[in-house]
Design a protein around this motif. Structure first.
Motif, PDB file in Angstrom:
ATOM      1  N   PRO A 430       0.869  -0.914   0.226  1.00  0.00           N
ATOM      2  CA  PRO A 430       0.255  -0.376  -0.183  1.00  0.00           C
ATOM      3  C   PRO A 430       0.993   1.335  -0.058  1.00  0.00           C
ATOM      4  O   PRO A 430       2.105   1.045   0.262  1.00  0.00           O
ATOM      5  N   VAL A 431       0.203   2.435  -0.343  1.00  0.00           N
ATOM      6  CA  VAL A 431       1.049   3.625  -0.826  1.00  0.00           C
ATOM      7  C   VAL A 431       1.079   3.594   0.548  1.00  0.00           C
ATOM      8  O   VAL A 431       2.455   5.015   1.089  1.00  0.00           O
ATOM      9  N   ASP A 432       0.184   4.288   1.021  1.00  0.00           N
ATOM     10  CA  ASP A 432       0.126   4.673   2.439  1.00  0.00           C
ATOM     11  C   ASP A 432       0.997   3.665   3.957  1.00  0.00           C
ATOM     12  O   ASP A 432       0.832   4.361   5.099  1.00  0.00           O
ATOM     13  N   ARG A 433       1.859   2.860   3.862  1.00  0.00           N
ATOM     14  CA  ARG A 433       2.250   2.187   5.034  1.00  0.00           C
ATOM     15  C   ARG A 433       3.450   2.442   5.214  1.00  0.00           C
ATOM     16  O   ARG A 433       4.193   2.958   4.222  1.00  0.00           O
ATOM     17  N   GLU A 434       3.762   2.149   6.403  1.00  0.00           N
ATOM     18  CA  GLU A 434       4.685   3.617   7.146  1.00  0.00           C
ATOM     19  C   GLU A 434       5.479   2.139   7.674  1.00  0.00           C
ATOM     20  O   GLU A 434       5.125   1.456   8.928  1.00  0.00           O
ATOM     21  N   ILE A 435       6.435   2.414   7.201  1.00  0.00           N
ATOM     22  CA  ILE A 435       7.157   0.785   8.742  1.00  0.00           C
ATOM     23  C   ILE A 435       9.080   1.885   8.656  1.00  0.00           C
ATOM     24  O   ILE A 435       8.802   2.921   8.915  1.00  0.00           O
TER      25      ILE A 435
END
Length: 456
Positions: A430-435
């Motif tokens: 997904p584009v809005d995924r943050e890690i």
């Protein structure tokens, strides 16, 4: 006087016997699906008020009709019929006279097929695996077996087998016979190669195919006079083999006994006969599969299914109407491509795939092996390579076979061609995924990269 609890407990024990479970289990008062009749609960709900259980044998069948009245009392009527066509027609009329439209029968060897073919014209038949309707040991007779099947079936406790339409069943029979002929041809090839090895004729070390045009021409020349190996090879070979004439000369320098020469001739004649019979069978198959040309065209857009007979083989096993399976998962489970459940006392035991789908599973695995060797379909090849690192080739190839069957299910159900973009979209994060940075470093290491500092 008998209390209400005693009545319910007795009915519970009978229901446990019907389900082939222990009668000493803890009594779940509220767990049973009880129906109440004049204040007295019944053990199990009766789904089929008039039904028939049939115990099938080679020379006769035993039928038992179970008729349940409005008061919940079941009466039984049993009769024995011959398996000749006249006897089976009498059985059908006997069922019609008793207004019995629902029939359950066990699939005993091949003996159930003629019974099914005649009864399906006037009855709705549930075909059950024998292990699901097997009677209790020590209480088995032909009449009791038929009554036991009827008792299970009237409460809808029998899981029916998948039965495609008649034309699909005929196509399945022909395709399975074609598979057997292919196996026979492979066996004859191996026997011929063994004869050549015993005679020290090492054609297989020089040519890629012992049954190719050049190799067969050399072998025919050898069998004309096994003692003479000094004949001219150049007019017998084609293309690149002309460069290997010295090697071919050494390869045919052996000794063929008269017995081995006679055996070789028989093997070659049998192989040629098998090829002719297989060609005749394929003409029958193509004529029978002609009405399904639209479905065959759709299946051939899937990866690994370029051959027309591969698509026909898949249709002959699963049919064209996917409404028979509630979901793609049910179809994969029926084909033996899903892990089994084997858990006891909180411990999970072997979860290997079942033995189901003994014809369609090898076919799908063969298609999957072709797909993963090609770079045309990265959505499947990449998943195979990822799984192969962790679980090995066998588990990874079963996964790809299941992916193929899932795709085929939706293609046939929706009437759509194969669309690889549907897999590629799901592979993208997904584009809005943050890690976090630590998570990103872990992902990079899992992909096989080594991390070094920017200064070096």
């Amino acid at each position: 006087s008998v209390t209400k609890e005693h009545v319910i407990l007795s009915l519970f024990k009978h229901s446990r016997l019907w389900l082939r479970r222990s009668v000493n289990a803890v009594f779940p008062y509220n767990s049973l699906n009880l129906t109440v009749l004049k204040g007295v609960p019944m053990a199990l709900k009766i789904v089929y008020k008039i039904c028939c259980g049939i115990d099938v044998h080679k020379t006769f069948v035993v039928a038992c009709v179970a008729s349940t009245s409005d008061k919940g009392i079941t009466s039984y009527e049993s009769h024995r019929f011959s398996t000749y066509t006249s006897g089976l027609k009498t059985l059908l009329q006997w069922l019609i006279d008793r207004n019995c439209k629902d029939v359950c029968m066990e699939s005993t060897s091949k003996y159930w097929i003629p019974v099914y073919n005649i009864l399906e014209k006037g009855c709705s038949i549930v075909l059950a695996h024998p292990k699901y309707v097997k009677a209790i040991r020590g209480k088995k007779t032909d009449k009791k077996d038929a009554k036991w099947i009827a008792d299970l079936f009237k409460h809808d406790l029998v899981a029916g087998s998948f039965m495609p339409p008649s034309d699909i069943r005929q196509l399945r029979d022909l395709m399975r016979y074609r598979f057997k002929l292919t196996c026979f041809k492979s066996s004859e090839k191996n026997r011929l190669q063994n004869c050549l090895t015993v005679s020290n004729i090492q054609l297989g070390n020089v040519v890629s195919d012992t049954f190719g045009k050049s190799a067969q021409a050399i072998l025919d020349k050898l069998l004309e006079n096994p003692a003479d190996t000094s004949f001219d090879l150049e007019p017998l070979v084609y293309k690149s083999l002309k460069k290997k004439l010295p090697e071919l000369r050494d390869a045919i320098d052996g000794f063929i006994t008269p017995e081995q020469a006679g055996k070789l001739k028989i093997i070659k004649d049998h192989y040629d006969n098998l090829e002719s019979r297989k060609a005749e069978l394929e003409e029958l198959i193509l004529a029978l599969a002609a009405p399904y040309q639209q479905e065959l065209t759709i299946l051939q857009t899937a990866p690994g299914i370029s051959s027309n007979f591969t698509a026909i083989g898949i249709i002959s096993e699963i049919g064209t109407n996917m409404e028979a399976f509630p979901s793609a998962k049910h179809l994969c489970s029926w084909a033996g491509l899903t892990p089994t459940n084997n858990e006891s006392a909180g411990k999970k035991k072997s979860v290997r795939v079942s033995k189901a789908g003994c014809y369609i599973k090898p076919l799908l695995v063969q298609c999957a092996n072709a797909v993963v060797k090609s770079t045309k379909h990265p959505e499947m090849r990449n998943r195979y390579l990822r799984l192969k690192k962790r679980r090995g080739h066998k588990k990874a190839i079963i996964t790809i076979a299941r992916m193929l069957l899932t795709a085929l299910y939706h293609m046939l159900k929706n009437g759509e061609n194969y669309n690889p973009e549907l897999y590629q979209k799901t592979d993208l994060p997904p584009v809005d995924r943050e890690i976090t940075i630590e998570q990103a470093l872990m992902l990079i290491r899992n992909q096989g990269y080594k991390i070094k500092s920017a200064t070096t």
